[in-house]
Write a protein that holds these residues in place. Structure first.
Motif, PDB file in Angstrom:
ATOM      1  N   GLN A 115       4.912   0.750   5.925  1.00 34.34           N
ATOM      2  CA  GLN A 115       4.575   2.024   5.284  1.00 34.34           C
ATOM      3  C   GLN A 115       5.812   2.893   5.077  1.00 34.34           C
ATOM      4  O   GLN A 115       6.031   3.403   3.987  1.00 34.34           O
ATOM      5  N   VAL A 116       6.610   3.060   6.120  1.00 36.50           N
ATOM      6  CA  VAL A 116       7.794   3.916   6.008  1.00 36.50           C
ATOM      7  C   VAL A 116       8.830   3.269   5.089  1.00 36.50           C
ATOM      8  O   VAL A 116       9.491   3.955   4.307  1.00 36.50           O
ATOM      9  N   GLY A 117       8.945   1.947   5.147  1.00 42.84           N
ATOM     10  CA  GLY A 117       9.875   1.257   4.246  1.00 42.84           C
ATOM     11  C   GLY A 117       9.512   1.443   2.784  1.00 42.84           C
ATOM     12  O   GLY A 117      10.382   1.689   1.941  1.00 42.84           O
ATOM     13  N   GLY A 118       8.239   1.377   2.472  1.00 40.33           N
ATOM     14  CA  GLY A 118       7.800   1.588   1.092  1.00 40.33           C
ATOM     15  C   GLY A 118       7.948   3.036   0.654  1.00 40.33           C
ATOM     16  O   GLY A 118       8.387   3.329  -0.457  1.00 40.33           O
ATOM     17  N   LYS A 119       7.599   3.953   1.536  1.00 41.28           N
ATOM     18  CA  LYS A 119       7.700   5.381   1.198  1.00 41.28           C
ATOM     19  C   LYS A 119       9.149   5.837   1.101  1.00 41.28           C
ATOM     20  O   LYS A 119       9.442   6.855   0.476  1.00 41.28           O
ATOM     21  N   LEU A 120      10.062   5.087   1.712  1.00 42.69           N
ATOM     22  CA  LEU A 120      11.476   5.439   1.648  1.00 42.69           C
ATOM     23  C   LEU A 120      11.973   5.454   0.204  1.00 42.69           C
ATOM     24  O   LEU A 120      12.820   6.270  -0.158  1.00 42.69           O
ATOM     25  N   LEU A 121      11.413   4.606  -0.625  1.00 39.20           N
ATOM     26  CA  LEU A 121      11.796   4.606  -2.043  1.00 39.20           C
ATOM     27  C   LEU A 121      11.405   5.920  -2.721  1.00 39.20           C
ATOM     28  O   LEU A 121      12.192   6.496  -3.483  1.00 39.20           O
ATOM     29  N   TYR A 122      10.210   6.410  -2.441  1.00 39.91           N
ATOM     30  CA  TYR A 122       9.772   7.696  -2.998  1.00 39.91           C
ATOM     31  C   TYR A 122      10.635   8.839  -2.452  1.00 39.91           C
ATOM     32  O   TYR A 122      10.993   9.759  -3.169  1.00 39.91           O
ATOM     33  N   PRO A 128      -1.660  14.636   2.374  1.00 36.71           N
ATOM     34  CA  PRO A 128      -1.398  13.210   2.106  1.00 36.71           C
ATOM     35  C   PRO A 128       0.048  12.833   2.405  1.00 36.71           C
ATOM     36  O   PRO A 128       0.981  13.562   2.089  1.00 36.71           O
ATOM     37  N   PHE A 129       0.211  11.671   3.049  1.00 37.79           N
ATOM     38  CA  PHE A 129       1.529  11.194   3.454  1.00 37.79           C
ATOM     39  C   PHE A 129       2.451  11.015   2.246  1.00 37.79           C
ATOM     40  O   PHE A 129       3.649  11.271   2.336  1.00 37.79           O
ATOM     41  N   MET A 130       1.896  10.602   1.122  1.00 35.58           N
ATOM     42  CA  MET A 130       2.704  10.445  -0.096  1.00 35.58           C
ATOM     43  C   MET A 130       3.287  11.792  -0.527  1.00 35.58           C
ATOM     44  O   MET A 130       4.450  11.889  -0.882  1.00 35.58           O
ATOM     45  N   ALA A 131       2.472  12.836  -0.465  1.00 36.15           N
ATOM     46  CA  ALA A 131       2.937  14.163  -0.884  1.00 36.15           C
ATOM     47  C   ALA A 131       4.029  14.683   0.047  1.00 36.15           C
ATOM     48  O   ALA A 131       5.039  15.215  -0.414  1.00 36.15           O
ATOM     49  N   THR A 132       3.840  14.530   1.355  1.00 35.52           N
ATOM     50  CA  THR A 132       4.860  15.033   2.271  1.00 35.52           C
ATOM     51  C   THR A 132       6.131  14.194   2.191  1.00 35.52           C
ATOM     52  O   THR A 132       7.218  14.708   2.456  1.00 35.52           O
ATOM     53  N   THR A 133       6.008  12.931   1.816  1.00 33.11           N
ATOM     54  CA  THR A 133       7.188  12.095   1.615  1.00 33.11           C
ATOM     55  C   THR A 133       8.038  12.646   0.483  1.00 33.11           C
ATOM     56  O   THR A 133       9.257  12.803   0.616  1.00 33.11           O
ATOM     57  N   VAL A 134       7.411  12.946  -0.630  1.00 36.24           N
ATOM     58  CA  VAL A 134       8.139  13.494  -1.784  1.00 36.24           C
ATOM     59  C   VAL A 134       8.687  14.878  -1.458  1.00 36.24           C
ATOM     60  O   VAL A 134       9.842  15.186  -1.773  1.00 36.24           O
ATOM     61  N   LEU A 135       7.893  15.709  -0.808  1.00 37.16           N
ATOM     62  CA  LEU A 135       8.365  17.046  -0.439  1.00 37.16           C
ATOM     63  C   LEU A 135       9.535  16.976   0.540  1.00 37.16           C
ATOM     64  O   LEU A 135      10.467  17.779   0.453  1.00 37.16           O
ATOM     65  N   SER A 175       0.822  -1.212   0.000  1.00 36.70           N
ATOM     66  CA  SER A 175       0.000   0.000   0.000  1.00 36.70           C
ATOM     67  C   SER A 175       0.855   1.259   0.000  1.00 36.70           C
ATOM     68  O   SER A 175       0.415   2.304  -0.467  1.00 36.70           O
ATOM     69  N   ALA A 176       2.079   1.171   0.522  1.00 39.46           N
ATOM     70  CA  ALA A 176       2.980   2.327   0.489  1.00 39.46           C
ATOM     71  C   ALA A 176       3.488   2.576  -0.924  1.00 39.46           C
ATOM     72  O   ALA A 176       3.663   3.712  -1.340  1.00 39.46           O
ATOM     73  N   LEU A 177       3.718   1.508  -1.662  1.00 40.98           N
ATOM     74  CA  LEU A 177       4.228   1.636  -3.026  1.00 40.98           C
ATOM     75  C   LEU A 177       3.123   1.893  -4.037  1.00 40.98           C
ATOM     76  O   LEU A 177       3.315   2.619  -5.007  1.00 40.98           O
ATOM     77  N   LEU A 178       1.970   1.284  -3.826  1.00 36.02           N
ATOM     78  CA  LEU A 178       0.841   1.406  -4.742  1.00 36.02           C
ATOM     79  C   LEU A 178      -0.356   1.956  -3.956  1.00 36.02           C
ATOM     80  O   LEU A 178      -1.043   1.200  -3.268  1.00 36.02           O
ATOM     81  N   PRO A 179      -0.597   3.245  -4.019  1.00 35.29           N
ATOM     82  CA  PRO A 179      -1.623   3.856  -3.168  1.00 35.29           C
ATOM     83  C   PRO A 179      -3.053   3.363  -3.405  1.00 35.29           C
ATOM     84  O   PRO A 179      -3.948   3.723  -2.655  1.00 35.29           O
ATOM     85  N   LEU A 180      -3.292   2.555  -4.405  1.00 37.34           N
ATOM     86  CA  LEU A 180      -4.637   2.030  -4.626  1.00 37.34           C
ATOM     87  C   LEU A 180      -5.011   0.978  -3.584  1.00 37.34           C
ATOM     88  O   LEU A 180      -6.187   0.676  -3.392  1.00 37.34           O
ATOM     89  N   VAL A 181      -4.020   0.397  -2.918  1.00 36.88           N
ATOM     90  CA  VAL A 181      -4.256  -0.592  -1.872  1.00 36.88           C
ATOM     91  C   VAL A 181      -4.472   0.160  -0.565  1.00 36.88           C
ATOM     92  O   VAL A 181      -3.675   1.015  -0.201  1.00 36.88           O
ATOM     93  N   SER A 182      -5.554  -0.161   0.153  1.00 38.43           N
ATOM     94  CA  SER A 182      -5.871   0.544   1.397  1.00 38.43           C
ATOM     95  C   SER A 182      -5.470  -0.301   2.598  1.00 38.43           C
ATOM     96  O   SER A 182      -6.122  -1.297   2.914  1.00 38.43           O
ATOM     97  N   ILE A 183      -4.413   0.112   3.278  1.00 31.13           N
ATOM     98  CA  ILE A 183      -3.991  -0.593   4.487  1.00 31.13           C
ATOM     99  C   ILE A 183      -4.987  -0.372   5.614  1.00 31.13           C
ATOM    100  O   ILE A 183      -5.170  -1.236   6.471  1.00 31.13           O
ATOM    101  N   GLU A 184      -5.680   0.755   5.601  1.00 26.15           N
ATOM    102  CA  GLU A 184      -6.668   1.031   6.640  1.00 26.15           C
ATOM    103  C   GLU A 184      -7.814   0.011   6.593  1.00 26.15           C
ATOM    104  O   GLU A 184      -8.192  -0.553   7.622  1.00 26.15           O
ATOM    105  N   LEU A 185      -8.347  -0.233   5.395  1.00 29.69           N
ATOM    106  CA  LEU A 185      -9.429  -1.222   5.265  1.00 29.69           C
ATOM    107  C   LEU A 185      -8.946  -2.620   5.624  1.00 29.69           C
ATOM    108  O   LEU A 185      -9.654  -3.381   6.290  1.00 29.69           O
TER     109      LEU A 185
END
Length: 176
Positions: A55-62, A131-138, A20-30
């Motif tokens: 989550q943090v491991g996947g976002k680390l790539l971004y 969004p966490f993805m946006a702040t990761t990239v920023l 879900s961290a790499l592919l945001p279409l997957v919902s870890i919350e659900l």
């Protein structure tokens, strides 16, 4: 519940969190709400920790890609245009140019105010807004240190997903 089923569920949860961290279409919350509803014996603390690491491991790539520390595949790089090949002026190119200017302005502001980016990333890791993805990239564009990115992200994601994993049990206690 035995040790082996717990480890299996934690492993599956780690995989879904990473995906879900790499592919945001997957919902870890659900996934997490469904899992704790079906397997109430799982510890909310352990689930929160496993999801935070995934989550943090996947976002680390971004994050690393935004910092320029990770070399992206060639097809993701823009090709320079030759002098004989003029760029047609369209609505799409104007919109892209505007987005580039906006992104550059945000990047400059993040460099001037590094604490602003740290606090924004911390709030995002807990609340999800921005969004966490946006702040990761920023955070990567702003040049945040890897240790700070991982520390803030793990802490916030742990709080968020531990609370989420505990919520069905808390809700059930409240109803009875």
């Amino acid at each position: 519940m035995g040790v082996v089923p717990v480890l299996v569920w934690l492993g599956v949860t780690l995989g879904v969190a990473l995906g879900s961290a790499l592919l945001p279409l997957v919902s870890i919350e659900l996934f997490l709400i469904g899992l704790v509803s079906q397997q109430p014996g799982l510890s909310a603390w352990m689930l929160g920790a496993v999801v935070a690491v995934g989550q943090v491991g996947g976002k680390l790539l971004y994050f690393l890609a935004a910092r320029g520390s990770l070399r992206l595949p060639e097809f993701l790089h823009s090709r320079p245009r030759t002098a004989r090949e003029p760029r047609p002026e369209t609505r799409w190119t104007r919109m892209l140019a505007r987005w580039r200017r906006l992104l550059e302005a945000v990047r400059r502001r993040c460099h001037r105010h590094p604490h602003w980016m740290t606090s924004t990333h911390a709030v995002s890791s807990v609340v999800g807004l921005p969004p966490f993805m946006a702040t990761t990239v920023l955070a990567g564009l702003a040049g945040m240190s890897i240790a700070l990115f991982i520390g803030v992200g793990l802490t916030g994601r742990f709080l968020r997903f531990t609370a989420l994993a505990a919520s069905p049990a808390l809700f059930a206690q409240w109803l009875h």
